[in-house]
Motif scaffolding. Structure first.
Motif, PDB file in Angstrom:
ATOM      1  N   TYR A 460       0.861  -1.187   0.000  1.00  0.00           N
ATOM      2  CA  TYR A 460       0.000   0.000   0.000  1.00  0.00           C
ATOM      3  C   TYR A 460       0.894   1.232   0.000  1.00  0.00           C
ATOM      4  CZ  TYR A 460      -3.401   3.415   1.829  1.00  0.00           C
ATOM      5  OH  TYR A 460      -4.207   4.518   2.025  1.00  0.00           O
ATOM      6  N   VAL A 461       0.571   2.211  -0.839  1.00  0.00           N
ATOM      7  CA  VAL A 461       1.375   3.422  -0.955  1.00  0.00           C
ATOM      8  C   VAL A 461       0.495   4.630  -0.659  1.00  0.00           C
ATOM      9  CG1 VAL A 461       2.828   4.832  -2.451  1.00  0.00           C
ATOM     10  CG2 VAL A 461       2.811   2.336  -2.722  1.00  0.00           C
ATOM     11  N   ASP A 462       0.890   5.401   0.344  1.00  0.00           N
ATOM     12  CA  ASP A 462       0.219   6.668   0.647  1.00  0.00           C
ATOM     13  C   ASP A 462       0.991   7.763  -0.079  1.00  0.00           C
ATOM     14  OD1 ASP A 462      -0.800   9.033   1.672  1.00  0.00           O
ATOM     15  OD2 ASP A 462      -1.064   8.243   3.690  1.00  0.00           O
ATOM     16  N   LEU A 463       0.370   8.384  -1.052  1.00  0.00           N
ATOM     17  CA  LEU A 463       1.070   9.332  -1.920  1.00  0.00           C
ATOM     18  C   LEU A 463       1.559  10.560  -1.186  1.00  0.00           C
ATOM     19  CD1 LEU A 463      -1.296   9.153  -5.022  1.00  0.00           C
ATOM     20  CD2 LEU A 463       0.894   8.018  -4.693  1.00  0.00           C
ATOM     21  N   ALA A 464       0.979  10.862  -0.042  1.00  0.00           N
ATOM     22  CA  ALA A 464       1.331  12.095   0.669  1.00  0.00           C
ATOM     23  C   ALA A 464       2.551  11.934   1.573  1.00  0.00           C
ATOM     24  CB  ALA A 464       0.134  12.574   1.489  1.00  0.00           C
ATOM     25  N   LEU A 465       3.051  10.707   1.746  1.00  0.00           N
ATOM     26  CA  LEU A 465       4.146  10.496   2.686  1.00  0.00           C
ATOM     27  C   LEU A 465       5.490  10.891   2.089  1.00  0.00           C
ATOM     28  CD1 LEU A 465       3.187   7.061   4.280  1.00  0.00           C
ATOM     29  CD2 LEU A 465       2.670   9.366   5.112  1.00  0.00           C
ATOM     30  N   GLU A 466       6.409  11.329   2.943  1.00  0.00           N
ATOM     31  CA  GLU A 466       7.714  11.799   2.504  1.00  0.00           C
ATOM     32  C   GLU A 466       8.546  10.693   1.869  1.00  0.00           C
ATOM     33  OE1 GLU A 466      11.668  13.985   4.481  1.00  0.00           O
ATOM     34  OE2 GLU A 466       9.799  13.767   5.625  1.00  0.00           O
ATOM     35  N   MET A 475       9.837  -0.029  -6.098  1.00  0.00           N
ATOM     36  CA  MET A 475       8.787  -0.839  -6.712  1.00  0.00           C
ATOM     37  C   MET A 475       9.022  -1.019  -8.206  1.00  0.00           C
ATOM     38  SD  MET A 475       5.493   0.724  -4.673  1.00  0.00           S
ATOM     39  CE  MET A 475       4.301  -0.008  -5.789  1.00  0.00           C
ATOM     40  N   LEU A 476       9.440   0.039  -8.862  1.00  0.00           N
ATOM     41  CA  LEU A 476       9.693  -0.053 -10.290  1.00  0.00           C
ATOM     42  C   LEU A 476      10.922  -0.901 -10.592  1.00  0.00           C
ATOM     43  CD1 LEU A 476       8.867   0.789 -13.130  1.00  0.00           C
ATOM     44  CD2 LEU A 476      10.276   2.827 -12.857  1.00  0.00           C
ATOM     45  N   ALA A 477      11.924  -0.776  -9.752  1.00  0.00           N
ATOM     46  CA  ALA A 477      13.161  -1.528  -9.965  1.00  0.00           C
ATOM     47  C   ALA A 477      12.957  -3.029  -9.783  1.00  0.00           C
ATOM     48  CB  ALA A 477      14.242  -1.030  -9.017  1.00  0.00           C
ATOM     49  N   LYS A 478      12.191  -3.406  -8.756  1.00  0.00           N
ATOM     50  CA  LYS A 478      12.075  -4.826  -8.408  1.00  0.00           C
ATOM     51  C   LYS A 478      10.834  -5.501  -8.989  1.00  0.00           C
ATOM     52  CE  LYS A 478      14.695  -4.225  -4.116  1.00  0.00           C
ATOM     53  NZ  LYS A 478      14.695  -4.368  -2.651  1.00  0.00           N
ATOM     54  N   ARG A 479       9.757  -4.749  -9.152  1.00  0.00           N
ATOM     55  CA  ARG A 479       8.506  -5.299  -9.687  1.00  0.00           C
ATOM     56  C   ARG A 479       8.152  -6.626  -9.001  1.00  0.00           C
ATOM     57  NH1 ARG A 479       6.770  -3.079 -14.894  1.00  0.00           N
ATOM     58  NH2 ARG A 479       8.180  -1.385 -15.499  1.00  0.00           N
ATOM     59  N   LYS A 480       8.181  -6.625  -7.694  1.00  0.00           N
ATOM     60  CA  LYS A 480       7.983  -7.875  -6.951  1.00  0.00           C
ATOM     61  C   LYS A 480       6.587  -8.018  -6.374  1.00  0.00           C
ATOM     62  CE  LYS A 480       9.424  -6.271  -2.358  1.00  0.00           C
ATOM     63  NZ  LYS A 480      10.292  -6.527  -1.204  1.00  0.00           N
ATOM     64  N   HIS A 481       5.735  -7.011  -6.542  1.00  0.00           N
ATOM     65  CA  HIS A 481       4.401  -7.066  -5.955  1.00  0.00           C
ATOM     66  C   HIS A 481       3.382  -7.561  -6.982  1.00  0.00           C
ATOM     67  CE1 HIS A 481       5.842  -5.062  -2.384  1.00  0.00           C
ATOM     68  NE2 HIS A 481       6.309  -4.078  -3.105  1.00  0.00           N
ATOM     69  N   ASP A 482       2.519  -8.476  -6.550  1.00  0.00           N
ATOM     70  CA  ASP A 482       1.414  -8.906  -7.399  1.00  0.00           C
ATOM     71  C   ASP A 482       0.436  -7.766  -7.635  1.00  0.00           C
ATOM     72  OD1 ASP A 482       2.398 -11.516  -7.468  1.00  0.00           O
ATOM     73  OD2 ASP A 482       1.281 -12.084  -5.667  1.00  0.00           O
ATOM     74  N   ALA A 483       0.214  -6.979  -6.598  1.00  0.00           N
ATOM     75  CA  ALA A 483      -0.739  -5.880  -6.686  1.00  0.00           C
ATOM     76  C   ALA A 483      -0.348  -4.808  -5.681  1.00  0.00           C
ATOM     77  CB  ALA A 483      -2.153  -6.381  -6.404  1.00  0.00           C
ATOM     78  N   PHE A 484      -0.784  -3.584  -5.952  1.00  0.00           N
ATOM     79  CA  PHE A 484      -0.560  -2.510  -4.993  1.00  0.00           C
ATOM     80  C   PHE A 484      -1.652  -1.458  -5.148  1.00  0.00           C
ATOM     81  CE2 PHE A 484       2.282  -1.889  -8.655  1.00  0.00           C
ATOM     82  CZ  PHE A 484       1.925  -0.631  -9.115  1.00  0.00           C
ATOM     83  N   CYS A 485      -1.780  -0.645  -4.133  1.00  0.00           N
ATOM     84  CA  CYS A 485      -2.763   0.438  -4.118  1.00  0.00           C
ATOM     85  C   CYS A 485      -2.014   1.746  -3.932  1.00  0.00           C
ATOM     86  CB  CYS A 485      -3.778   0.233  -2.996  1.00  0.00           C
ATOM     87  SG  CYS A 485      -4.983   1.580  -2.832  1.00  0.00           S
ATOM     88  N   LEU A 486      -2.286   2.731  -4.801  1.00  0.00           N
ATOM     89  CA  LEU A 486      -1.702   4.062  -4.685  1.00  0.00           C
ATOM     90  C   LEU A 486      -2.801   5.001  -4.218  1.00  0.00           C
ATOM     91  CD1 LEU A 486       0.305   4.150  -8.049  1.00  0.00           C
ATOM     92  CD2 LEU A 486       1.126   3.488  -5.789  1.00  0.00           C
ATOM     93  N   ASN A 487      -2.803   5.280  -2.934  1.00  0.00           N
ATOM     94  CA  ASN A 487      -3.922   6.004  -2.319  1.00  0.00           C
ATOM     95  C   ASN A 487      -3.454   7.348  -1.788  1.00  0.00           C
ATOM     96  OD1 ASN A 487      -6.474   6.520  -1.421  1.00  0.00           O
ATOM     97  ND2 ASN A 487      -6.620   4.729  -0.096  1.00  0.00           N
ATOM     98  N   ASP A 488      -4.416   8.238  -1.599  1.00  0.00           N
ATOM     99  CA  ASP A 488      -4.106   9.536  -1.001  1.00  0.00           C
ATOM    100  C   ASP A 488      -5.040   9.763   0.176  1.00  0.00           C
ATOM    101  OD1 ASP A 488      -6.257   9.612  -2.657  1.00  0.00           O
ATOM    102  OD2 ASP A 488      -5.738  11.463  -3.686  1.00  0.00           O
ATOM    103  N   THR A 489      -4.474   9.834   1.353  1.00  0.00           N
ATOM    104  CA  THR A 489      -5.263  10.083   2.556  1.00  0.00           C
ATOM    105  C   THR A 489      -5.426  11.566   2.816  1.00  0.00           C
ATOM    106  OG1 THR A 489      -3.248   9.929   3.879  1.00  0.00           O
ATOM    107  CG2 THR A 489      -4.546   7.920   3.605  1.00  0.00           C
ATOM    108  N   ALA A 490      -4.727  12.391   2.040  1.00  0.00           N
ATOM    109  CA  ALA A 490      -4.821  13.841   2.158  1.00  0.00           C
ATOM    110  C   ALA A 490      -4.571  14.437   0.784  1.00  0.00           C
ATOM    111  CB  ALA A 490      -3.788  14.366   3.160  1.00  0.00           C
ATOM    112  N   PRO A 491      -5.021  15.683   0.544  1.00  0.00           N
ATOM    113  CA  PRO A 491      -4.763  16.307  -0.757  1.00  0.00           C
ATOM    114  C   PRO A 491      -3.270  16.329  -1.073  1.00  0.00           C
ATOM    115  CG  PRO A 491      -6.371  17.585   0.486  1.00  0.00           C
ATOM    116  CD  PRO A 491      -5.842  16.538   1.419  1.00  0.00           C
ATOM    117  N   THR A 492      -2.932  16.061  -2.333  1.00  0.00           N
ATOM    118  CA  THR A 492      -1.538  16.008  -2.763  1.00  0.00           C
ATOM    119  C   THR A 492      -1.158  17.284  -3.496  1.00  0.00           C
ATOM    120  OG1 THR A 492      -2.279  14.839  -4.746  1.00  0.00           O
ATOM    121  CG2 THR A 492      -1.451  13.506  -2.920  1.00  0.00           C
ATOM    122  N   THR A 493       0.147  17.496  -3.625  1.00  0.00           N
ATOM    123  CA  THR A 493       0.663  18.670  -4.324  1.00  0.00           C
ATOM    124  C   THR A 493       0.818  18.365  -5.812  1.00  0.00           C
ATOM    125  OG1 THR A 493       2.968  18.021  -4.045  1.00  0.00           O
ATOM    126  CG2 THR A 493       1.954  19.283  -2.252  1.00  0.00           C
TER     127      THR A 493
END
Length: 517
Positions: A460-466, A475-493
């Motif tokens: 799980y990826v929270d887009l707002a985290l540092e 994630m792009l380098a290893k491509r080891k996840h079957d699935a993932f979620c790119l979520n935003d718990t707060a407004p992003t820049t």
């Protein structure tokens, strides 16, 4: 980190399975299915052209297509394959005493220069491919296995297990079998040809998934002025901030890339349905017969409750889609597949769906006192299941595609008619909601013997985290996840949004058939 800097670092990770930009073949449609089809076809064509006897074998789940050649014709086969116009790479496939293969593929070298392969029992053959962007490369894991079957009397004996049989008649007849028998990424409806095989490999097996599996998305464009006007008109006091925040309705074109992920890594999907509130993405080619946009008015049992802006409400009505297959996956547009997944990840051959519990717990307490509508819905699901079965729900589900059966959804709706109707009436999320497709249906199915837990590698990826830029790079380098979620718990820049788009374009560079050119 600047977006450009991230992209520069991402390009350092082009190699997959030994491929390099200098040796990989560029393909506009680069993907696992393309790579397996092209390599499999090349191997079969080369053997047939040289008059080498062969037949195709049904591989276990997770393995690429396999071709069998009698061991007495090994030299002829290797010579024919070494003469291919596209130079194949080859590596020995390790296996144990009983023929079980190792998880690792042997060193891959050009077949033309691999003089020590005589006597090998199993070889991995591969071409290397890359997308024009060079951010997606495909190597030996998407190749084709060459098995040398040993003559024993009047039979041929396999060097390792497969899905059908280990022994066939030495001079048995050859028949044609559909592509779906030999490629785990292909369904019967997506098969494009036939291959020579033995009759033993054409049987319908106990665990075969030969039923169609559709995919359903819910999608909203929160920047649409007409949609915002409808939402603002429906707003009332006393609503949870988490139920009305703009982050819940933001669209950054994730649907485009989620569809790319689905078509790249689950190309066996039968048909796709996009459920919206009178909207449609400008880039979506709705003339394609394999995708349909469905308006809320078409699926709500009581259209008078519309408009609604509550995903819990919309999800209670998905099984009403006219033409939807019995078996389907439900996805949010921030769900992504990260690597090839066979249909068995989500369903058993008997039609039973898998579900994927999370380690995150649904808190105990009163739904009315819970600030999070998601947790409140989980608490209400718990109450219902305790009433029905005396069992207590404690775990949420992972944010991955939800495998569902339409008939089970109708059964739950009939049994819990009041809860369904109350949730469907809610314009926005509220503490009395139930969450059907993301939790209740799976636990109900399990407790009634019609669903079972599955395994999936997920993050799980929270887009707002540092730390998100560094995580996306890994994630792009290893491509080891079957699935993932790119979520935003707060407004992003704007910078975070641009970072996300660069990541998605690098991970999924191959357009899907539903995109307008």
């Amino acid at each position: 980190m600047q977006v450009g800097t991230l992209y520069q670092r991402l390009r350092k990770h082009l190699v997959a399975g030994g491929a390099t930009p200098g040796t990989a073949l560029v393909r506009q449609d680069a993907g696992p299915l393309q790579a397996q089809r092209e390599t499999f076809g090349l191997v079969c064509s080369a053997l047939a052209g040289a008059g080498v006897p062969y037949f195709c074998v049904r591989p276990p789940h997770g393995r690429p297509p396999a071709v069998a050649v009698p061991a007495t014709h090994q030299s002829e086969a290797l010579s024919a394959l070494a003469r291919c116009e596209q130079p194949l790479l080859a590596g020995r496939q390790p296996y144990g005493r009983r023929g079980e293969r190792s998880a690792e593929v042997g060193e891959m070298r050009p077949l033309r220069r691999a003089g020590d392969l005589e006597g090998a029992r199993v070889l991995r053959l591969a071409l290397h491919f890359t997308s024009p962007s060079r951010t997606l490369t495909l190597g030996s894991e998407y190749g084709c296995d060459l098995e040398f079957w040993a003559p024993e009397g009047d039979t041929l004996v396999a060097p390792r297990p497969n899905r059908s049989c280990d022994i066939v008649p030495l001079h048995g007849r050859t028949v044609q079998g559909g592509e779906e028998l030999f490629n785990n990424l292909v369904s019967p409806s997506r098969s494009i040809g036939t291959y020579p095989t033995r009759p033993e490999f054409t049987r319908r097996l106990i665990d075969d998934i030969d039923f169609p599996i559709d995919a359903v998305y819910t999608w909203v464009d929160g920047s649409d002025p007409a949609w915002r006007a409808r939402r603002d008109l429906a707003l009332t006091g006393g609503l949870s901030e988490q139920a009305t925040t703009d982050a819940r309705f933001t669209s950054r074109d994730e649907l485009r890339y989620s569809l790319r992920s689905l078509l790249t890594y689950a190309p066996w999907v039968n048909r796709v349905w996009v459920v919206t509130d009178g909207q449609r993405p400008s880039w979506l080619d709705t003339s394609n017969p394999l995708i349909s946009v469905v308006d809320h008015k078409e699926i709500f049992t009581d259209p008078s409750v519309l408009p609604v802006f509550n995903s819990h409400a919309i999800e209670t009505q998905l099984h009403h889609i006219d033409g939807l297959s019995e078996h389907f996956l439900y996805l949010n547009d921030d769900f992504f597949l990260g690597r090839p997944l066979p249909a068995h990840t989500f369903f058993e051959g008997n039609g039973m769906p898998h579900f994927f519990p999370s380690v995150v717990h649904v808190p105990f307490g009163s739904p009315a006192d819970e600030e999070s509508p998601v947790h409140a819905a989980g608490m209400n699901n718990r109450r219902i299941l305790e009433t029905l079965s005396g069992r207590t729900l404690t775990q949420k589900m992972k944010h991955v595609p939800y495998a569902l059966r339409r008939s089970l959804m109708y059964e739950i709706e009939e049994r819990l008619a009041d809860d369904f109707a109350a949730t469907a009436r809610g314009a926005f999320r509220k503490s009395s909601d139930i969450s059907v497709v993301s939790s209740l249906a799976h636990y109900y199915g399990y407790l009634t013997g019609r669903a079972t837990p599955g395994l999936i590698e997920y993050t799980y990826v929270d887009l707002a985290l540092e730390e998100t830029p560094a995580k996306l790079r890994r994630m792009l380098a290893k491509r080891k996840h079957d699935a993932f979620c790119l979520n935003d718990t707060a407004p992003t820049t704007e910078e975070q949004d641009a970072l996300l788009m660069r990541f998605l374009e690098a991970y999924y560079p191959t357009p899907n058939p539903f995109e307008l050119s």
